[in-house]
Each structure stands twice: as C-alpha cells, then as structure tokens.
Design a protein around this motif. Structure first.
Motif, PDB file in Angstrom:
ATOM      1  N   LYS A   1     -41.661 -10.015   2.998  1.00  0.00           N
ATOM      2  CA  LYS A   1     -42.266  -8.819   3.585  1.00  0.00           C
ATOM      3  C   LYS A   1     -42.216  -7.612   2.650  1.00  0.00           C
ATOM      4  O   LYS A   1     -42.786  -6.562   2.967  1.00  0.00           O
ATOM      5  N   ASN A   2     -41.523  -7.752   1.532  1.00  0.00           N
ATOM      6  CA  ASN A   2     -41.240  -6.611   0.664  1.00  0.00           C
ATOM      7  C   ASN A   2     -40.595  -5.484   1.475  1.00  0.00           C
ATOM      8  O   ASN A   2     -41.047  -4.341   1.513  1.00  0.00           O
ATOM      9  N   VAL A   3     -39.484  -5.841   2.117  1.00  0.00           N
ATOM     10  CA  VAL A   3     -38.724  -4.905   2.949  1.00  0.00           C
ATOM     11  C   VAL A   3     -37.316  -4.791   2.384  1.00  0.00           C
ATOM     12  O   VAL A   3     -36.677  -5.791   2.064  1.00  0.00           O
ATOM     13  N   LEU A   4     -36.846  -3.543   2.281  1.00  0.00           N
ATOM     14  CA  LEU A   4     -35.501  -3.276   1.784  1.00  0.00           C
ATOM     15  C   LEU A   4     -34.727  -2.533   2.870  1.00  0.00           C
ATOM     16  O   LEU A   4     -35.189  -1.506   3.381  1.00  0.00           O
ATOM     17  N   ILE A   5     -33.548  -3.061   3.210  1.00  0.00           N
ATOM     18  CA  ILE A   5     -32.677  -2.418   4.198  1.00  0.00           C
ATOM     19  C   ILE A   5     -31.390  -2.034   3.492  1.00  0.00           C
ATOM     20  O   ILE A   5     -30.698  -2.885   2.930  1.00  0.00           O
ATOM     21  N   VAL A   6     -31.074  -0.756   3.503  1.00  0.00           N
ATOM     22  CA  VAL A   6     -29.882  -0.232   2.831  1.00  0.00           C
ATOM     23  C   VAL A   6     -28.909   0.269   3.891  1.00  0.00           C
ATOM     24  O   VAL A   6     -29.283   1.071   4.755  1.00  0.00           O
ATOM     25  N   VAL A   7     -27.672  -0.207   3.817  1.00  0.00           N
ATOM     26  CA  VAL A   7     -26.635   0.194   4.767  1.00  0.00           C
ATOM     27  C   VAL A   7     -25.478   0.810   3.985  1.00  0.00           C
ATOM     28  O   VAL A   7     -25.045   0.263   2.970  1.00  0.00           O
TER      29      VAL A   7
END
Length: 399
Positions: free
Chosen positions: A252-258
């Motif tokens: 999905k070309n999704v980046l999740i930063v936590v």
C-alpha cells in the motif's frame, strides 16, 4: 535473437517510464489532530519552520471528510479515546495507500497509562504490529539524561534501507533528541505474543530512535508486556530500548510511525533544541522526519517502479546472455559437426579411391582371365586338330 531481445528491453523501459506515478502537483498535506485532548505546545514553531508541506488542524472527530486529501496524519499523545468510527475512518484512509500515520504515546506515569491503552487499541484496530509498552524508560547515567532520570536523551540510529531512504532521518543529526518521561515501542505477532524489537524484528519493521544505558520503570498497572522488571528494572544493568519505530506496508506504500513521546504537545516535546543546558538536535530531527515522510508519499512509488524496471532489465539481460550462450554452444556444435562431416568426406574419398583402384585390379584380372581362357581354348583346339586317325581306317585302305 539478441537484437530482438534488446529491442524488447528498450520498449519495456519506455512503457514503464511512461507508467511511473506522477509526482504530487500540490504540496503534501499534513493534518494535526487536536481533537483528542492533545496539547499544541511547540506546534506553531513546527508549522512555522516546516513550510514545504500544507498544514491542516483537526479539532473535531476524525472522519472521511476530515481526512480527504490528507497525506500525513499526526496523532500527538492523545488523552481521549478514539471512537470505533474514527478508528475505521483512519483504517480506511490508510487502505487507500500512499499515507503516513504518526502516533505518539507516553510513559505509564500518571495519566500516561490511559494514553498507552487508547493508542494500543487504535494500533490494533488499524492492523499494525506495533504497540507501546506499559512502562517507562529511565536512566541514572548522566551521559544519557538531562539532569534527571526521566529526561531521556535518545539517539537517532535508524535501520538502513536504501529504497525507503531511512538515511534521511539521520541527516545532519549529531546530538541527541529529548524524550521527556518516555515509553518505548514493542510489537505483537498474529498469535498475540509480544516481542522485544531490540532482539527480534519482522519484515517491514524499522527501528529509528534508541535509548541506551537505561532501565524499565513501572508506575501503574498493568505490568510491562515484554520488559520484566526482574531482568530490565532499576539496578539490573544498562539496557537498550527502541523509542521510535516504523512499520512499512509495501503493498500500500503506507508508513506507520509509533513513538514513546511526541514531537509536539509533550511536557517538553522533541522539537526542543536545548534542555537544562544540554544541546539537542530536536529541530533538525523533526524536520528530517517530515522530509522522510514527504519522500515516502511522493517519490517512493516512483523509486519502487524504477527498481522493478531495473529488475526487469536485469532479467532481460540474463535472458539475452543465456540465449547468447545457447547460440555460442549451438555454433560450437555446428562447427564440431562440420569437422566430423569433413572427416567423413575425407574417409569416403579415400574409400572411393580404394574402390577405383580395386575396380581397376578386378578389370585387369578379368582381362587376364579372359586371355587365359582363350589360350586354353586355342590349346585344346590345337590338341584336337593334331590327334592321329584311327587304326580301322588304315586297314580299310589297305584292302
């Protein structure tokens, strides 16, 4: 054959080049959530200095309308829970692709425990493996603190990935970044088992910011998921913790930063450039994060397509080389066969010559045999002609 394959490769390159996703015509839109009890401390400084994006502030419920046209969503240490509808809206927004979600948590000190739980609920709802630990990261080492055990100095040390360009996060950062009373990041697998990202990783996990020479604190229930106090608590030695982590969904070309603390709105956010006399690289780090996120939503799709093109051309070259090798092998076999045929022709010529010689010999023998037969006949004829007359004839004459 080789020329045809090369022509096909050039055609493939042209087609893929024209199919590259077009760069975003308008600036990337960053939405900041202030509708869930977040503080806006230092947010104006961040928005005033990071001008290569378009800013949007969300003060009400998060829904599809609020997220329309948004590329990057910041959830900076929320203290109010997200509703099921809001979680669904965020999940659907991510599913559309080319998105970055930043979620900042807290330690379990005071109301921070509630924030940890609310964020973990959201992270579970959207489908990421990342979670916040139920605890706090502290240190008694003056080398990694700003004059208090809870004022943690953390270090930007991202896992390397050339395509994802994680090097952008570290650019020009030489000093630590403040995380005031922080938590840390862990991850959970499909079976619900929690893991220590320092020791165990998974495909798509990128560790970005670290705490060193630290220990795990536990202020309010529940106890930490991963870092048992008997092994990681105060007095157990120096430990490393992951303070910022990202999960990348390549399809999905999704980046999740936590993160265990926030860029803005914290008691003293990561934007700080100095704290209790300790110089920091907060502004550079925060700016780098935004440049990295902009790269992900605008340039990374093109880079992935170019990588696929490069792989296709490489495969095509391998096919050409394989065909060339086959042709060379066939040519060698043809030459070997030609040599064998030449040798066979030579042997046939020799046999033909031998046969011609034998034929001459046979003809000679036939002539000799014929002559011999003729001579025998002549000899027999002569013998027959010279034979004396019988006695009876002589007697009859005398009478």
């Amino acid at each position: 054959m080789k020329q045809k394959l090369l022509t096909l490769g050039l055609l493939l390159a042209v087609l893929l080049a024209f199919s590259l996703p077009k760069a975003t015509a308008q600036p990337v839109v960053v939405a900041v959530d202030l509708g869930h009890g977040e503080s806006n401390k230092y947010l104006n400084y961040i928005m005033g200095n990071i001008t290569f994006v378009t800013w949007k502030v969300i003060t009400g419920p998060i829904n599809a309308s609020q997220l329309k046209g948004v590329d990057i969503l910041l959830l900076g240490q929320p203290t109010v829970a997200f509703s099921p509808d809001e979680m669904t809206a965020i999940k659907n927004w991510l599913a559309s692709g080319n998105k970055v979600l930043y979620v900042a948590g807290d330690s379990d000190y005071g109301p921070g425990q509630k924030t940890i739980q609310q964020i973990n609920d959201l992270l579970a709802a959207i489908g990421t493996k990342l979670r916040l630990e139920h605890g706090a990261v502290y240190s008694d080492n003056p080398d990694v603190t700003a004059k208090a055990y809870y004022r943690m100095l953390t270090f930007v040390e991202p896992d390397a990935d050339p395509l994802l360009r994680t090097d952008l996060i570290k650019r020009d950062v030489t000093l630590p970044v403040l995380m005031h009373g922080p938590g840390c990041v862990v991850w959970v697998d499909a079976q619900g088992k929690y893991h220590d990202p320092v020791k165990e990783t998974f495909p798509g996990l990128f560790r970005l910011v670290w705490a060193h020479k630290s220990y795990m604190g536990d202020n309010t229930p529940p106890t930490p998921y991963v870092y048992d106090l008997m092994a990681y608590g105060k007095g157990t030695g120096d430990h490393d913790f992951v303070m910022y982590a990202a999960e990348y969904w390549t399809d999905k070309n999704v980046l999740i930063v936590v993160a265990g603390e926030s860029l803005y709105g914290d008691y003293e956010p990561a934007w700080a450039s100095v704290y209790y006399g300790v110089p920091l690289d907060g502004p550079t780090f925060v700016t780098n994060l935004f440049r990295w996120w902009v790269y992900v939503v605008t340039e990374l799709p093109n880079q992935k397509t170019l990588q696929q093109l490069s792989a296709s051309i490489s495969n095509l070259n391998s096919a050409v080389n394989s065909q060339s090798s086959s042709i060379q092998s066939l040519s060698s076999n043809v030459n070997s066969l030609k040599s064998s045929l030449d040798s066979l022709n030579s042997k046939v010529a020799q046999l033909s010559s031998a046969l011609d010689s034998l034929s001459g010999t046979v003809n000679t023998l036939l002539i000799i045999s014929a002559v011999e037969a003729l001579l025998i006949i002549v000899a027999l004829a002569l013998i027959f002609l010279r034979k004396p007359k019988t006695q009876t004839s002589e007697t009859q004459v005398k009478s």
